[in-house]
Every structure is written in C-alpha cells, then in structure tokens.
Design a protein around this motif. Structure first.
Motif, PDB file in Angstrom:
ATOM      1  N   TYR A  57       1.864   7.081  -6.447  1.00 36.93           N
ATOM      2  CA  TYR A  57       0.824   8.056  -6.791  1.00 36.93           C
ATOM      3  C   TYR A  57       1.321   9.475  -6.567  1.00 36.93           C
ATOM      4  O   TYR A  57       1.161  10.351  -7.428  1.00 36.93           O
ATOM      5  CB  TYR A  57      -0.437   7.810  -5.964  1.00 36.93           C
ATOM      6  CG  TYR A  57      -1.332   9.019  -5.885  1.00 36.93           C
ATOM      7  CD1 TYR A  57      -2.058   9.444  -6.999  1.00 36.93           C
ATOM      8  CD2 TYR A  57      -1.417   9.772  -4.704  1.00 36.93           C
ATOM      9  CE1 TYR A  57      -2.853  10.582  -6.944  1.00 36.93           C
ATOM     10  CE2 TYR A  57      -2.207  10.902  -4.640  1.00 36.93           C
ATOM     11  CZ  TYR A  57      -2.923  11.304  -5.762  1.00 36.93           C
ATOM     12  OH  TYR A  57      -3.694  12.440  -5.711  1.00 36.93           O
ATOM     13  N   GLU A  58       1.916   9.726  -5.411  1.00 37.07           N
ATOM     14  CA  GLU A  58       2.397  11.076  -5.107  1.00 37.07           C
ATOM     15  C   GLU A  58       3.474  11.511  -6.098  1.00 37.07           C
ATOM     16  O   GLU A  58       3.510  12.672  -6.528  1.00 37.07           O
ATOM     17  CB  GLU A  58       2.927  11.120  -3.677  1.00 37.07           C
ATOM     18  CG  GLU A  58       1.832  10.970  -2.626  1.00 37.07           C
ATOM     19  CD  GLU A  58       2.371  10.812  -1.217  1.00 37.07           C
ATOM     20  OE1 GLU A  58       3.612  10.706  -1.063  1.00 37.07           O
ATOM     21  OE2 GLU A  58       1.553  10.788  -0.261  1.00 37.07           O
ATOM     22  N   LEU A  63      -3.625   2.050  -7.438  1.00 34.17           N
ATOM     23  CA  LEU A  63      -3.190   3.227  -8.184  1.00 34.17           C
ATOM     24  C   LEU A  63      -3.882   3.174  -9.539  1.00 34.17           C
ATOM     25  O   LEU A  63      -3.785   2.171 -10.253  1.00 34.17           O
ATOM     26  CB  LEU A  63      -1.668   3.215  -8.368  1.00 34.17           C
ATOM     27  CG  LEU A  63      -1.092   4.258  -9.326  1.00 34.17           C
ATOM     28  CD1 LEU A  63      -1.300   5.668  -8.797  1.00 34.17           C
ATOM     29  CD2 LEU A  63       0.393   3.988  -9.571  1.00 34.17           C
ATOM     30  N   ALA A  90      -5.623  -1.387  -1.679  1.00 32.29           N
ATOM     31  CA  ALA A  90      -5.532  -0.069  -2.304  1.00 32.29           C
ATOM     32  C   ALA A  90      -5.244  -0.266  -3.784  1.00 32.29           C
ATOM     33  O   ALA A  90      -4.955  -1.388  -4.239  1.00 32.29           O
ATOM     34  CB  ALA A  90      -4.427   0.778  -1.659  1.00 32.29           C
ATOM     35  N   GLU A  99      -4.950   8.622  -9.883  1.00 31.27           N
ATOM     36  CA  GLU A  99      -5.662   8.722  -8.615  1.00 31.27           C
ATOM     37  C   GLU A  99      -5.204   7.596  -7.704  1.00 31.27           C
ATOM     38  O   GLU A  99      -4.740   6.545  -8.175  1.00 31.27           O
ATOM     39  CB  GLU A  99      -7.180   8.612  -8.814  1.00 31.27           C
ATOM     40  CG  GLU A  99      -7.807   9.803  -9.506  1.00 31.27           C
ATOM     41  CD  GLU A  99      -9.323   9.654  -9.666  1.00 31.27           C
ATOM     42  OE1 GLU A  99      -9.865   8.590  -9.267  1.00 31.27           O
ATOM     43  OE2 GLU A  99      -9.950  10.589 -10.186  1.00 31.27           O
ATOM     44  N   PHE A 100      -5.346   7.815  -6.407  1.00 30.59           N
ATOM     45  CA  PHE A 100      -5.098   6.760  -5.421  1.00 30.59           C
ATOM     46  C   PHE A 100      -6.433   6.359  -4.817  1.00 30.59           C
ATOM     47  O   PHE A 100      -7.175   7.216  -4.332  1.00 30.59           O
ATOM     48  CB  PHE A 100      -4.143   7.252  -4.325  1.00 30.59           C
ATOM     49  CG  PHE A 100      -3.838   6.204  -3.301  1.00 30.59           C
ATOM     50  CD1 PHE A 100      -2.861   5.256  -3.529  1.00 30.59           C
ATOM     51  CD2 PHE A 100      -4.548   6.158  -2.098  1.00 30.59           C
ATOM     52  CE1 PHE A 100      -2.576   4.278  -2.579  1.00 30.59           C
ATOM     53  CE2 PHE A 100      -4.272   5.188  -1.144  1.00 30.59           C
ATOM     54  CZ  PHE A 100      -3.289   4.242  -1.393  1.00 30.59           C
ATOM     55  N   TRP A 101      -6.749   5.074  -4.890  1.00 30.83           N
ATOM     56  CA  TRP A 101      -7.991   4.561  -4.323  1.00 30.83           C
ATOM     57  C   TRP A 101      -7.676   3.718  -3.091  1.00 30.83           C
ATOM     58  O   TRP A 101      -6.821   2.819  -3.142  1.00 30.83           O
ATOM     59  CB  TRP A 101      -8.726   3.672  -5.332  1.00 30.83           C
ATOM     60  CG  TRP A 101      -9.316   4.416  -6.499  1.00 30.83           C
ATOM     61  CD1 TRP A 101      -9.316   5.763  -6.710  1.00 30.83           C
ATOM     62  CD2 TRP A 101      -9.996   3.835  -7.612  1.00 30.83           C
ATOM     63  NE1 TRP A 101      -9.954   6.067  -7.895  1.00 30.83           N
ATOM     64  CE2 TRP A 101     -10.387   4.900  -8.472  1.00 30.83           C
ATOM     65  CE3 TRP A 101     -10.321   2.535  -7.987  1.00 30.83           C
ATOM     66  CZ2 TRP A 101     -11.070   4.698  -9.664  1.00 30.83           C
ATOM     67  CZ3 TRP A 101     -11.002   2.318  -9.168  1.00 30.83           C
ATOM     68  CH2 TRP A 101     -11.389   3.389  -9.990  1.00 30.83           C
ATOM     69  N   ASP A 102      -8.386   4.002  -1.995  1.00 27.14           N
ATOM     70  CA  ASP A 102      -8.266   3.123  -0.838  1.00 27.14           C
ATOM     71  C   ASP A 102      -9.176   1.912  -1.050  1.00 27.14           C
ATOM     72  O   ASP A 102      -9.842   1.775  -2.085  1.00 27.14           O
ATOM     73  CB  ASP A 102      -8.600   3.868   0.454  1.00 27.14           C
ATOM     74  CG  ASP A 102     -10.012   4.456   0.460  1.00 27.14           C
ATOM     75  OD1 ASP A 102     -10.852   4.041  -0.369  1.00 27.14           O
ATOM     76  OD2 ASP A 102     -10.274   5.335   1.303  1.00 27.14           O
ATOM     77  N   ARG A 137       1.059   4.287  -2.722  1.00 21.57           N
ATOM     78  CA  ARG A 137       0.784   5.673  -2.332  1.00 21.57           C
ATOM     79  C   ARG A 137       1.967   6.578  -2.718  1.00 21.57           C
ATOM     80  O   ARG A 137       1.784   7.676  -3.232  1.00 21.57           O
ATOM     81  CB  ARG A 137       0.519   5.771  -0.831  1.00 21.57           C
ATOM     82  CG  ARG A 137      -0.007   7.151  -0.408  1.00 21.57           C
ATOM     83  CD  ARG A 137      -0.116   7.235   1.107  1.00 21.57           C
ATOM     84  NE  ARG A 137      -0.997   6.211   1.642  1.00 21.57           N
ATOM     85  CZ  ARG A 137      -2.316   6.337   1.703  1.00 21.57           C
ATOM     86  NH1 ARG A 137      -2.901   7.443   1.255  1.00 21.57           N
ATOM     87  NH2 ARG A 137      -3.058   5.372   2.218  1.00 21.57           N
ATOM     88  N   ASN A 138       3.167   6.093  -2.500  1.00 26.04           N
ATOM     89  CA  ASN A 138       4.356   6.857  -2.861  1.00 26.04           C
ATOM     90  C   ASN A 138       4.439   7.056  -4.369  1.00 26.04           C
ATOM     91  O   ASN A 138       4.785   8.146  -4.853  1.00 26.04           O
ATOM     92  CB  ASN A 138       5.609   6.136  -2.359  1.00 26.04           C
ATOM     93  CG  ASN A 138       6.875   6.898  -2.674  1.00 26.04           C
ATOM     94  OD1 ASN A 138       6.986   8.090  -2.417  1.00 26.04           O
ATOM     95  ND2 ASN A 138       7.854   6.204  -3.234  1.00 26.04           N
ATOM     96  N   VAL A 148       0.825  -1.209   0.000  1.00 25.94           N
ATOM     97  CA  VAL A 148       0.000   0.000   0.000  1.00 25.94           C
ATOM     98  C   VAL A 148       0.860   1.261   0.000  1.00 25.94           C
ATOM     99  O   VAL A 148       0.640   2.185  -0.789  1.00 25.94           O
ATOM    100  CB  VAL A 148      -0.968   0.012   1.210  1.00 25.94           C
ATOM    101  CG1 VAL A 148      -1.691   1.362   1.297  1.00 25.94           C
ATOM    102  CG2 VAL A 148      -1.982  -1.131   1.087  1.00 25.94           C
ATOM    103  N   ASN A 149       1.845   1.320   0.872  1.00 25.77           N
ATOM    104  CA  ASN A 149       2.689   2.513   0.941  1.00 25.77           C
ATOM    105  C   ASN A 149       3.465   2.718  -0.353  1.00 25.77           C
ATOM    106  O   ASN A 149       3.694   3.859  -0.779  1.00 25.77           O
ATOM    107  CB  ASN A 149       3.652   2.419   2.125  1.00 25.77           C
ATOM    108  CG  ASN A 149       2.946   2.610   3.451  1.00 25.77           C
ATOM    109  OD1 ASN A 149       1.877   3.210   3.514  1.00 25.77           O
ATOM    110  ND2 ASN A 149       3.533   2.097   4.518  1.00 25.77           N
TER     111      ASN A 149
END
Length: 413
Positions: free
Chosen positions: A144-145, A174, A172, A155-158, A141-142, A137-138
């Motif tokens: 995506y950023e 991407l 999650a 977009e980032f989807w949870d 997220r990284n 997940v991280n």
C-alpha cells in the motif's frame, strides 16, 4: 493441446451474432499477419489496423474459444507480483513504469470498448486483496505504501474496516481503485465484428506449419494457404507444445466455478473483485446475472483434466471456500471448468521482436493479468512495427537482460 474442459460460462451469455467471412484466397501480401485469434491477437490487430496497415488474423481453431473463452474477465493494474516485489526484481524506475503501463492499459481497453457496436459488460470496480493470515499484513501494508507513494489509487483497510464493508473477517486488505471487469467473449466478438467491418481478413482453422523470411517478406506456410507479410506477430502464449519453452514459462491448470444467481447481496461492497495473498490464491467476482464466479486451486499440471468429475469435485471445494466468505448466501454451482494457464517465472509478459528472425514479433501476456498485458503489449508492438522507438519495450523484451543467450519460446509458432 486441450486448453479447457468442463462447461464454460461465457458462451451462454453471448447472444451477439457474428460469422467469419474469410476470403477465398488471402491477399498477395499483407502489411502484418497476427497468428492467434484470442484477445491478444485481436487487440494487436486493432492497433495495427489503426496504423493504416493491411492485416490478417490466423486462428487454428475458432476465434475466441481458446484461452479467451476460459478467462474470468478480471482487469487489474496490480499484478501477481506486487510493485514492492517488482522493484526488488528489476529496479524502481522500470517497476513503477510497468505498473503505470498496466494502469494506462485499463483506460485503453475502456476507450476501445466505447468504439464497439455492442455492450461487453465492462464495469469499473475496486479490487480487495485480503491478507490470508496475519503473516501477510505487513506485506500488504508495505505494498500500500509503495503504491500510494507512486500515486496509484489505493487504500489500506485494517480488520475492522474490512469487516465493516464485507461480511467476512480477515487481518487486513489492500484496496485498489479503477480496476474493471469485462465479459471476455463479448469483448472479442465485438472486436472481431469491428475489425472485419474495417477490412481485417480473418482465417479460422489455419495452422502455421513453417515460417521464414525471404525477399523482404515473412513467408508463412499454413494448413490452408501460403501467406506473405512484411511483419508477423505471434500471440499464442498458452500453446505449450507449439510455443513456449518450459525453462522460462510455467504451465498450470486452474479451476473456475460459477454459481446460480443469488438474491440481493448488499453486503458485497461495490461488487468489488476479491483475491487473497496466498498462492495459489482464491479470486472472486460477481456476474451481470447475479451469480458469483470464483477461481483457484491451481495445480502444476499443464492440461485440463479429461474427467469432468475431477472438475466438478474441485468446483465443490471452490464453492465451500466462497461460502465461508459469504455464509449468509445460499449458493449452488451452475457451471464449472478447468483451463490451462501460463505464467513466466519472473511474472512479466514477453513482448517484442525476435532477435535473429527479421520482422517476427511476440506478444505473450503470461500471468493472471493477461488482458491488461495484451493491451499494453499491443501498443508496444504497433510502435515497433511502425518504426517508432518505444521506451518501455525493454521492460518486457522476449530476452531478459540476465538471459541474453536464449528465447523463452520457439521461433516457429
């Protein structure tokens, strides 16, 4: 080397009539010869023809029935190596630029498609890359950023957002936008029609046996004719025995399964292309006929299995994985095959000039994003042959900065 085995999906979808009309003898001299009649070779020939050059393509077998026929037709700007990882590997400036080139290549492909005489099932789609488990997940997220900060559409989807749009739950995802799918065999057939109609000479069943440079010309001895050209471009990346050295290129085999058409699947958000974070990853797309194409289960074996029962057994495993994502669908295998795939150890293609053999160039789009690499590579090659400086060529140069003492491929294809 046998590149695939089993029942290919794309030939049964391609009703476009095309026949190669090879000249009895080649021209005395070409401006450029492309060795390899797959997507890489045809895109390169297209760019060189647009430069006003006289061009021939030499194909050892039948046009489009090497790696192209086994391609799944997925086109992403995101790659097997994430942008955040690539920044760590080659630096921020070059990594971002490489991703920009991939993004632009999708537009280039769409522009070429719009010139072709027939539809090739090119459709823009989003891509959903889900976290295979919580530990990824991280990382997503990284990524995506990193993409968002550099203006790539994503977009980032949870977990709750993903489960709203799709019928499965994962930690999650991407989501990248402006990706695309294509029918690779229709694409190459249309390209060949387009090229042949505009004077590009096509030669099937022509194997290069010797290459040299003499009297300001590249001399190519083949099993059929002697060819001469100012420049030659090799685009035969998956021919392990003839082309690439094992120390920089990994050859695996991968499996693909296509289901029979299913009833309305409204729970599949925008028919997005799907893949996951773990390696080897499962990847999926829909087909125009309403089926599901899934691939994966990569093995560290270079050639496709001879025994088709092995292919069928792996297809059932892929079907089970797909069924776990879409339990509401009744799925049945329609066809399946295994194919050789190649990737570089640093996850980048090899594109550019041979450092010691004059006027010899290479375009090897190794990796899961080969068609996109071929499109961006054809621009680089056409610039180099036309004598224009290309500021991006160093990113994918055949000799990497850290390995200036050797090439990742042989000098004769």
């Amino acid at each position: 080397m046998k590149l695939h085995n089993g029942t290919l999906y794309w030939p049964n979808t391609n009703s476009i009539e095309f026949s190669v009309e090879s000249p009895e003898l080649p021209k005395k001299q070409y401006d450029a010869i492309v060795v390899g009649g797959g997507i890489s070779g045809c895109l390169t020939a297209y760019k060189l023809m647009k430069e006003g050059l006289s061009v021939a393509i030499l194909e050892k077998g039948k046009f489009g029935f090497g790696s192209t026929a086994a391609s799944t037709g997925l086109l992403h700007y995101s790659n097997d190596i994430m942008l955040s990882e690539l920044i760590q590997q080659i630096g921020e400036k070059e990594a971002i630029r490489f991703y920009q080139l991939c993004y632009q290549a999708l537009d280039d492909i769409e522009n070429i498609v719009n010139e072709l005489p027939h539809d090739v099932d090119f459709v823009r789609r989003p891509s959903i890359r889900y976290a295979s488990d919580e530990t990824d997940v991280n990382k997503l997220r990284n990524e995506y950023e990193t993409l968002y900060m550099n203006h790539f559409p994503c977009e980032f989807w949870d977990e709750s957002t993903l489960s709203f749009y799709m019928p499965f739950k994962k930690p999650a995802a991407l989501v990248t936008f402006r990706d695309a799918e294509i029918n690779p065999l229709k694409f190459i057939t249309n390209l060949l029609i387009y090229l042949q109609d505009r004077g590009v000479d096509l030669f099937e069943g022509t194997v290069v046996t010797e290459s040299s440079y003499d009297n300001q010309l590249v001399q190519l001895k083949t099993t059929t004719h002697l060819f001469q050209a100012k420049d030659v471009v090799y685009t035969i990346g998956c021919e392990e025995n003839e082309n690439a050295k094992k120390d920089d290129v990994i050859f695996n085999r991968s499996y693909v399964m296509v289901t029979k058409p299913v009833q309305s699947n409204t729970q599949w958000h925008e028919k997005a292309m799907i893949w996951e974070t773990k390696r080897a990853y499962l990847y999926l797309r829909t087909t125009p006929e309403g089926g599901i194409m899934a691939g994966g289960m990569d093995e560290h074996i270079s050639e496709a299995p001879v025994d088709e029962r092995v292919v069928e057994k792996c297809a059932l495993k892929l079907l089970k994985q797909v069924q776990s994502l879409f339990p509401h669908l009744e799925l049945e295998v329609d066809c399946c095959y295994a194919s050789t795939i190649a990737e570089s150890k640093d996850q980048l293609p090899f594109i550019g000039a041979h450092p010691t053999k004059p006027h010899h160039y290479y375009l090897h789009g190794y990796g899961g994003n080969g068609t996109v690499y071929s499109a961006l590579g054809s621009n680089i090659i056409s610039d180099l042959i036309a004598g224009r400086k290309n500021e991006d060529a160093n990113i994918v140069a055949p000799i990497r900065k850290e390995k200036m003492d050797k090439l990742p491929f042989s000098s004769i294809a």
